[in-house]
Design a protein around this motif. Structure first.
Motif, PDB file in Angstrom:
ATOM      1  N   HIS A 150       0.772  -1.117   0.212  1.00 13.44           N
ATOM      2  CA  HIS A 150      -0.024  -0.014   0.022  1.00 13.44           C
ATOM      3  C   HIS A 150       0.696   1.268   0.013  1.00 13.44           C
ATOM      4  O   HIS A 150       0.485   2.237  -0.727  1.00 13.44           O
ATOM      5  CB  HIS A 150      -1.156  -0.093   1.145  1.00 13.44           C
ATOM      6  CG  HIS A 150      -1.916   1.162   1.486  1.00 13.44           C
ATOM      7  ND1 HIS A 150      -3.212   1.085   0.672  1.00 13.44           N
ATOM      8  CD2 HIS A 150      -1.658   2.346   2.079  1.00 13.44           C
ATOM      9  CE1 HIS A 150      -3.758   2.648   0.858  1.00 13.44           C
ATOM     10  NE2 HIS A 150      -2.840   3.158   1.625  1.00 13.44           N
ATOM     11  N   VAL A 151       1.946   1.173   0.914  1.00 13.19           N
ATOM     12  CA  VAL A 151       2.979   2.606   1.035  1.00 13.19           C
ATOM     13  C   VAL A 151       3.281   2.528  -0.606  1.00 13.19           C
ATOM     14  O   VAL A 151       3.548   3.685  -1.096  1.00 13.19           O
ATOM     15  CB  VAL A 151       3.918   2.288   1.986  1.00 13.19           C
ATOM     16  CG1 VAL A 151       5.095   3.396   1.906  1.00 13.19           C
ATOM     17  CG2 VAL A 151       3.235   2.442   3.374  1.00 13.19           C
ATOM     18  N   ALA A 152       3.760   1.590  -1.101  1.00 10.07           N
ATOM     19  CA  ALA A 152       4.446   1.619  -2.414  1.00 10.07           C
ATOM     20  C   ALA A 152       3.730   2.273  -3.295  1.00 10.07           C
ATOM     21  O   ALA A 152       3.948   3.011  -4.161  1.00 10.07           O
ATOM     22  CB  ALA A 152       5.033  -0.001  -2.831  1.00 10.07           C
ATOM     23  N   ARG A 153       2.358   1.812  -3.478  1.00 11.22           N
ATOM     24  CA  ARG A 153       1.397   2.450  -4.258  1.00 11.22           C
ATOM     25  C   ARG A 153       1.067   3.853  -4.134  1.00 11.22           C
ATOM     26  O   ARG A 153       0.939   4.568  -4.961  1.00 11.22           O
ATOM     27  CB  ARG A 153       0.045   1.763  -4.376  1.00 11.22           C
ATOM     28  CG  ARG A 153      -0.092   0.297  -5.008  1.00 11.22           C
ATOM     29  CD  ARG A 153      -1.383  -0.398  -5.009  1.00 11.22           C
ATOM     30  NE  ARG A 153      -2.155  -0.288  -3.886  1.00 11.22           N
ATOM     31  CZ  ARG A 153      -2.045  -1.408  -3.206  1.00 11.22           C
ATOM     32  NH1 ARG A 153      -1.418  -2.649  -3.316  1.00 11.22           N
ATOM     33  NH2 ARG A 153      -2.878  -1.622  -1.813  1.00 11.22           N
ATOM     34  N   SER A 154       1.035   4.317  -2.896  1.00 13.43           N
ATOM     35  CA  SER A 154       0.788   5.614  -2.512  1.00 13.43           C
ATOM     36  C   SER A 154       1.951   6.478  -2.987  1.00 13.43           C
ATOM     37  O   SER A 154       1.791   7.667  -3.395  1.00 13.43           O
ATOM     38  CB  SER A 154       0.593   5.715  -1.011  1.00 13.43           C
ATOM     39  OG  SER A 154       1.660   5.421  -0.084  1.00 13.43           O
ATOM     40  N   LEU A 155       3.372   5.954  -2.827  1.00 12.29           N
ATOM     41  CA  LEU A 155       4.346   6.709  -3.187  1.00 12.29           C
ATOM     42  C   LEU A 155       4.511   6.839  -4.712  1.00 12.29           C
ATOM     43  O   LEU A 155       4.924   7.818  -5.352  1.00 12.29           O
ATOM     44  CB  LEU A 155       5.565   6.042  -2.680  1.00 12.29           C
ATOM     45  CG  LEU A 155       6.061   5.983  -1.348  1.00 12.29           C
ATOM     46  CD1 LEU A 155       7.266   5.369  -0.804  1.00 12.29           C
ATOM     47  CD2 LEU A 155       5.996   7.472  -0.860  1.00 12.29           C
ATOM     48  N   THR A 156       4.173   5.805  -5.697  1.00 12.79           N
ATOM     49  CA  THR A 156       4.015   5.754  -6.966  1.00 12.79           C
ATOM     50  C   THR A 156       2.836   6.856  -7.456  1.00 12.79           C
ATOM     51  O   THR A 156       3.285   7.309  -8.426  1.00 12.79           O
ATOM     52  CB  THR A 156       3.520   4.442  -7.397  1.00 12.79           C
ATOM     53  OG1 THR A 156       4.527   3.386  -7.040  1.00 12.79           O
ATOM     54  CG2 THR A 156       3.478   4.502  -8.967  1.00 12.79           C
ATOM     55  N   THR A 157       1.972   7.137  -6.747  1.00 12.76           N
ATOM     56  CA  THR A 157       0.717   7.661  -7.202  1.00 12.76           C
ATOM     57  C   THR A 157       0.640   9.132  -6.500  1.00 12.76           C
ATOM     58  O   THR A 157      -0.332  10.104  -6.483  1.00 12.76           O
ATOM     59  CB  THR A 157      -0.485   7.111  -7.188  1.00 12.76           C
ATOM     60  OG1 THR A 157      -0.744   6.827  -5.619  1.00 12.76           O
ATOM     61  CG2 THR A 157      -0.718   5.913  -8.265  1.00 12.76           C
ATOM     62  N   ALA A 158       1.760   9.497  -5.828  1.00 11.15           N
ATOM     63  CA  ALA A 158       1.843  10.779  -5.111  1.00 11.15           C
ATOM     64  C   ALA A 158       1.842  12.034  -6.087  1.00 11.15           C
ATOM     65  O   ALA A 158       2.228  12.000  -7.228  1.00 11.15           O
ATOM     66  CB  ALA A 158       2.995  10.836  -4.259  1.00 11.15           C
ATOM     67  N   PRO A 159       1.099  13.084  -5.630  1.00 11.13           N
ATOM     68  CA  PRO A 159       0.992  14.228  -6.548  1.00 11.13           C
ATOM     69  C   PRO A 159       2.420  14.846  -6.818  1.00 11.13           C
ATOM     70  O   PRO A 159       2.571  16.009  -6.004  1.00 11.13           O
ATOM     71  CB  PRO A 159       0.128  15.185  -5.842  1.00 11.13           C
ATOM     72  CG  PRO A 159       0.276  14.789  -4.297  1.00 11.13           C
ATOM     73  CD  PRO A 159       0.582  13.210  -4.280  1.00 11.13           C
ATOM     74  N   TYR A 160       3.260  14.411  -7.482  1.00 11.99           N
ATOM     75  CA  TYR A 160       4.437  15.121  -7.725  1.00 11.99           C
ATOM     76  C   TYR A 160       4.553  16.197  -8.841  1.00 11.99           C
ATOM     77  O   TYR A 160       3.656  16.280  -9.523  1.00 11.99           O
ATOM     78  CB  TYR A 160       5.665  13.964  -8.246  1.00 11.99           C
ATOM     79  CG  TYR A 160       5.915  12.830  -7.390  1.00 11.99           C
ATOM     80  CD1 TYR A 160       6.502  13.125  -6.227  1.00 11.99           C
ATOM     81  CD2 TYR A 160       5.618  11.373  -7.492  1.00 11.99           C
ATOM     82  CE1 TYR A 160       6.839  11.889  -5.602  1.00 11.99           C
ATOM     83  CE2 TYR A 160       5.793  10.643  -6.744  1.00 11.99           C
ATOM     84  CZ  TYR A 160       6.288  10.822  -5.618  1.00 11.99           C
ATOM     85  OH  TYR A 160       6.868   9.774  -4.615  1.00 11.99           O
ATOM     86  N   ARG A 161       5.699  17.077  -8.950  1.00 13.49           N
ATOM     87  CA  ARG A 161       5.501  18.187  -9.646  1.00 13.49           C
ATOM     88  C   ARG A 161       5.630  17.671 -11.058  1.00 13.49           C
ATOM     89  O   ARG A 161       5.132  17.991 -12.127  1.00 13.49           O
ATOM     90  CB  ARG A 161       6.715  18.975  -9.140  1.00 13.49           C
ATOM     91  CG  ARG A 161       6.822  20.197 -10.295  1.00 13.49           C
ATOM     92  CD  ARG A 161       8.240  21.005  -9.877  1.00 13.49           C
ATOM     93  NE  ARG A 161       8.279  22.144 -11.165  1.00 13.49           N
ATOM     94  CZ  ARG A 161       9.418  22.704 -10.765  1.00 13.49           C
ATOM     95  NH1 ARG A 161      10.400  22.492  -9.972  1.00 13.49           N
ATOM     96  NH2 ARG A 161       9.588  23.877 -11.790  1.00 13.49           N
ATOM     97  N   HIS A 162       6.535  16.573 -11.066  1.00  9.58           N
ATOM     98  CA  HIS A 162       6.904  16.011 -12.699  1.00  9.58           C
ATOM     99  C   HIS A 162       6.448  14.614 -12.644  1.00  9.58           C
ATOM    100  O   HIS A 162       6.854  13.872 -11.647  1.00  9.58           O
ATOM    101  CB  HIS A 162       8.338  16.231 -13.064  1.00  9.58           C
ATOM    102  CG  HIS A 162       8.967  17.486 -12.993  1.00  9.58           C
ATOM    103  ND1 HIS A 162       8.560  18.183 -13.909  1.00  9.58           N
ATOM    104  CD2 HIS A 162       9.893  18.120 -12.211  1.00  9.58           C
ATOM    105  CE1 HIS A 162       9.186  19.463 -13.818  1.00  9.58           C
ATOM    106  NE2 HIS A 162      10.129  19.151 -12.662  1.00  9.58           N
ATOM    107  N   THR A 163       5.500  14.179 -13.618  1.00  8.40           N
ATOM    108  CA  THR A 163       5.093  12.773 -13.688  1.00  8.40           C
ATOM    109  C   THR A 163       5.103  12.293 -15.068  1.00  8.40           C
ATOM    110  O   THR A 163       4.859  13.197 -16.109  1.00  8.40           O
ATOM    111  CB  THR A 163       3.776  12.834 -13.180  1.00  8.40           C
ATOM    112  OG1 THR A 163       2.775  13.674 -13.825  1.00  8.40           O
ATOM    113  CG2 THR A 163       3.700  13.085 -11.696  1.00  8.40           C
ATOM    114  N   ALA A 164       5.213  11.300 -15.497  1.00  9.35           N
ATOM    115  CA  ALA A 164       5.059  10.661 -16.820  1.00  9.35           C
ATOM    116  C   ALA A 164       4.971   9.323 -16.905  1.00  9.35           C
ATOM    117  O   ALA A 164       5.446   8.498 -15.834  1.00  9.35           O
ATOM    118  CB  ALA A 164       6.477  11.140 -17.479  1.00  9.35           C
TER     119      ALA A 164
END
Length: 322
Positions: A220-234
């Motif tokens: 769950h923590v891994a998924r939350s880090l992957t989908t966090a609202p980062y400034r840059h995503t791709a």
């Protein structure tokens, strides 16, 4: 009665009581495969040996191994002793524990039986720990949060300038960073917090009834880090098998790499600065196409490429491709 002569069932009982704060008699009997009467008898024998086992109130009653200055030495089986030694030898991501770990390991070594002393010494001699700079969690904070997870106690702290009160459930370590998985009643959802970013963490003394976990805490923590609202995503479509890309990334969280077919995968990228994204793309060592890149990311990557090549122009390539 020494630890060596203590019956295996009593060692198992003691191990269970050291692992969790409260147990009902029925739970202990089920775990040990004995009757409630046998549990009561073994508990009395532990008390005679000096272990402060107290009774707890409730519908069925239960037991608790109290803490205190007079608690007899912790008993470990062979695998537990080796696991503790390895953990002390490789402690990482916690500020200021290197010296404490060395002292604790020396104490453990002195009390181990000969058969384990050689085993643990071999592990210690073979392990070399690479020093890595970066944020580290405070050991006192980790201890407070771990106790709150165990005792189902609400904790309070400041996070990004706001006061938060959450129901902690698990600590997850990823690389050198520690994360707290907790339910936030004010948001009505589960949240992940970086432990080194918590301000003035404290226990509130208020207990909560634990909610069902949203799956495995680490995943769950891994998924939350992957989908966090980062400034840059791709998302990068990489022309290499998923297992190959995972092996090449220095830090591959679950869910970041998704297979498309046997020769192609999708790599999800996210960071507040362009550096980590550029590093991940370099580590895949395969051709890729960037899809769904956030605004400004391609220009930022072009700037990184220019710096890496000393300002020389990059060779022509299709838009968004490498």
């Amino acid at each position: 009665m020494s630890a060596m002569s203590m019956p295996a069932r009593m060692l198992r009982l003691l191990s269970l009581m050291q692992a969790r704060r409260d147990w009902s008699g029925a739970e202990l009997a089920q775990r040990l495969g004995v009757t409630d009467r046998t549990v009561r008898r073994d508990v009395e024998r532990l008390r005679e040996l000096g272990y402060p086992v107290t009774g707890t109130t409730g519908t069925a009653g239960g037991y608790r191994l109290a803490s205190g200055r007079d608690l007899p030495p912790l008993l470990l089986d062979d695998d537990e002793a080796v696991a503790v030694a390895v953990g002390l030898r490789t402690a990482a991501g916690v500020a200021g524990v290197a010296e404490s770990s060395t002292r604790a390991l020396a104490k453990l070594h002195r009390v181990l039986p000969a058969r384990l002393r050689h085993r643990v010494a071999a592990v210690g001699d073979a392990i070399a720990v690479m020093a890595v700079d970066g944020p580290a969690a405070d050991p006192a904070t980790l201890g407070l949060l771990a106790a709150a997870c165990r005792d189902h106690e609400v904790v309070a702290f400041t996070h990004r300038g706001a006061e938060r009160r959450v129901e902690p459930r698990a600590l997850v370590t990823a690389g050198r960073r520690w994360y707290l998985l907790a339910h936030d009643p004010s948001r009505g959802d589960w949240r992940t917090f970086r432990v080194d970013r918590l301000g003035s963490p404290r226990a509130t003394g208020r207990r909560f009834t634990p909610r069902p976990l949203p799956g495995d805490p680490a995943e769950h923590v891994a998924r939350s880090l992957t989908t966090a609202p980062y400034r840059h995503t791709a998302t990068a479509r990489v022309r290499a098998p998923a297992d190959v890309v995972r092996a090449r990334l220095p830090f591959a969280l679950p869910g970041r790499v998704e297979p498309v077919d046997g020769d192609t995968c999708l790599l999800r990228l996210g960071a507040d600065t362009v550096g980590p994204i550029a590093a991940d793309l370099a580590h895949v060592e395969a051709d890729y196409t960037l899809e769904d890149a956030s605004p400004g990311l391609l220009d930022a990557l072009a700037g990184v490429a220019a710096r890496l090549t000393g300002g020389r122009p990059a060779p022509p390539a299709a838009p968004g491709s490498r």
